[in-house]
Design an enzyme around this catalytic site. Structure first.
Site, mmCIF file in Angstrom:
data_model
loop_
_atom_site.group_PDB
_atom_site.id
_atom_site.type_symbol
_atom_site.label_atom_id
_atom_site.label_comp_id
_atom_site.label_asym_id
_atom_site.label_seq_id
_atom_site.Cartn_x
_atom_site.Cartn_y
_atom_site.Cartn_z
ATOM 1 N N THR A 15 64.698 31.578 -35.312
ATOM 2 C CA THR A 15 65.320 31.087 -36.543
ATOM 3 C C THR A 15 64.455 31.313 -37.774
ATOM 4 O O THR A 15 64.961 31.598 -38.860
ATOM 5 C CB THR A 15 65.618 29.573 -36.402
ATOM 6 O OG1 THR A 15 66.584 29.427 -35.364
ATOM 7 C CG2 THR A 15 66.162 28.972 -37.679
ATOM 8 N N SER A 60 65.218 33.648 -29.049
ATOM 9 C CA SER A 60 64.373 33.417 -27.873
ATOM 10 C C SER A 60 65.156 33.073 -26.611
ATOM 11 O O SER A 60 64.587 33.045 -25.521
ATOM 12 C CB SER A 60 63.314 32.349 -28.161
ATOM 13 O OG SER A 60 63.858 31.064 -28.142
ATOM 14 N N SER A 61 66.449 32.854 -26.735
ATOM 15 C CA SER A 61 67.269 32.663 -25.523
ATOM 16 C C SER A 61 67.320 33.953 -24.706
ATOM 17 O O SER A 61 67.670 33.941 -23.535
ATOM 18 C CB SER A 61 68.700 32.281 -25.892
ATOM 19 O OG SER A 61 68.697 31.341 -26.906
ATOM 20 N N THR A 91 62.534 28.645 -31.118
ATOM 21 C CA THR A 91 62.124 27.368 -30.509
ATOM 22 C C THR A 91 62.751 27.160 -29.123
ATOM 23 O O THR A 91 62.198 26.423 -28.313
ATOM 24 C CB THR A 91 62.524 26.179 -31.403
ATOM 25 O OG1 THR A 91 63.936 26.216 -31.626
ATOM 26 C CG2 THR A 91 61.786 26.212 -32.724
ATOM 27 N N THR A 167 57.550 20.442 -24.416
ATOM 28 C CA THR A 167 58.947 20.644 -24.078
ATOM 29 C C THR A 167 59.745 20.542 -25.375
ATOM 30 O O THR A 167 59.331 19.829 -26.295
ATOM 31 C CB THR A 167 59.358 19.601 -23.005
ATOM 32 O OG1 THR A 167 60.587 19.981 -22.434
ATOM 33 C CG2 THR A 167 59.444 18.198 -23.522
HETATM 34 N N1 ASP Z 1 68.076 30.207 -31.073
HETATM 35 C C1 ASP Z 1 66.832 30.205 -31.815
HETATM 36 C C2 ASP Z 1 65.766 30.834 -30.947
HETATM 37 O O1 ASP Z 1 65.253 30.201 -30.084
HETATM 38 C C3 ASP Z 1 66.479 28.815 -32.207
HETATM 39 C C4 ASP Z 1 65.214 28.678 -32.997
HETATM 40 O O2 ASP Z 1 64.489 29.599 -33.285
HETATM 41 O O3 ASP Z 1 64.903 27.546 -33.374
HETATM 42 O O4 ASP Z 1 65.451 31.977 -31.130
#
Ligand code: ASP
Length: 343
Positions: A15, A60-61, A91, A167
């Site tokens: 993000t 990051s998923s 995250t 976590t």
């Molecule tokens: N979906 C995003 C990721 O993990 C969420 C984030 O960066 O907070 O890449």
């Protein structure tokens, strides 16, 4: 400028650097120059900052163990050229990446700080600026001429945590991470206060060792009331499965009905490793308190003590990838490799 100090910022996605796609409105990763434009303050540091952008940038998923290897290999390659590293990362799986890197970068002696944000850096109320600026400062910090925090860490919302103890806590609050069973390594207020008693300082300095072998033949089995032996069996009888992280109840308890326990015992008897961690947010497994925990011990399950699920599964992948024997895997799973489990 402190000519002898330099840090490397590695941008992987997440993000922090995303922008809204004009047609769908969905958040998609954007280039690093965009981040730098939003944080001109970085130029005011008295140390050098170099940057490296991974391609492709990812949410990051989408992360895989191959991405962890790429990150760990990059840090190893650049290790002697920098005093510390900052990794900008989504995250969602940051706690897994931080845990995996801690097991891949053995004998680490320099800071590797993962950070990101809940709001993109171009948004007025972003949390990304502070997270990035303070992470850079921590990565360059020294105490008595030595790296202030020679560990893989996550910095988020004023706190620095040991990465393999974290976590993800919230999908909406700026305080997105917590380290439920270990104190923060530093807190950033007017000053950055390092909690030296909690930081692991190696007593003997050894060469950095990159560990890249891993096994994907692992699984997480989360208990719920009503779980059937059939379902547990389906997972435990997966061909080639080497290890399972069992997310049990409370202090490490599971149903004792024979069909269920027999499935676990059969897996352990044929060489599988089962590591018990608690579903509770805080606390640890002690399989000797209740009959329901003792039944797991009898079936061959080992205690994961106070490890997070993220630390347990990444450790299991890496340990099972490099040492094929059940006894050795179990020995290493119980032993702290880099502060991920209480002694
Ligand atoms: N979906 C995003 C990721 O993990 C969420 C984030 O960066 O907070 O890449």
């Amino acid at each position: 400028m402190k000519r002898d100090t330099a840090i490397l910022i590695i941008y992987t996605g997440g993000t922090i650097g995303m922008v809204h796609e004009p047609v769908s409105g969905a958040l998609v990763p954007f280039n690093f120059d965009h981040i730098l434009q939003q944080v001109p303050e970085l130029r005011r540091f008295d140390f050098r900052i170099d940057t490296l952008t991974f391609s492709p940038l990812i949410d990051s998923s989408e992360i895989t163990p191959e991405n962890w290897i790429k990150l760990a290999a990059t840090i190893t390659e650049k290790y002697n050229s920098y005093n510390g590293f900052v990794i900008l990362h989504g995250t969602d799986t940051m706690a897994y990446t931080a845990s995996a890197l801690s097991f891949m970068l053995r004998n680490l002696y320099k800071p590797v700080i993962l950070t990101g944000s809940q709001l993109p850096i171009g948004v007025l109320r972003t949390d990304g600026k502070e997270n990035l600026i303070t992470s850079a400062e921590i990565a360059a910090s020294t105490i008595n001429g030595k790296p202030a925090v020679p560990e893989v860490c996550i910095y988020f919302e004023n706190r620095l945590y040991r990465g393999n103890r974290t976590t993800k806590l919230s999908a909406e609050h700026f305080k997105a991470f917590e380290s439920p069973n270990y104190p923060p390594l530093a807190e950033a207020g007017i000053d950055i206060k390092f909690n030296s008693d909690a930081i692991l300082y190696p007593t003997v300095r050894q060469n950095l060792k990159l560990v890249t072998s891993y096994s994907s033949d692992v699984a997480i089995l989360k208990l719920f009331p009503g779980i059937t032996a059939r379902l547990a069996g389906r997972i435990l009888e997966t061909p080639r499965l080497k290890g399972v992280v069992l997310e049990s109840y409370g202090a490490g308890n599971a149903p004792t009905h024979k069909d269920f326990i027999d499935k676990i015992a059969a897996f352990c008897n044929k060489g599988g490793v089962v590591v018990n961690v608690t579903q509770c947010f805080r606390g640890s497994v002690n399989q000797s308190i209740y009959e329901t925990g003792r039944a797991l011990t009898s079936a061959g399950v080992i205690s994961g003590n106070d490890m997070t699920t993220e630390a347990a599964i990444t450790k299991l992948m890496i340990v099972a990838g490099s040492c094929p024997g059940k006894e050795e895997i179990e020995r290493l799973m119980k032993k702290p490799l880099c502060g991920e489990i209480a002694v």
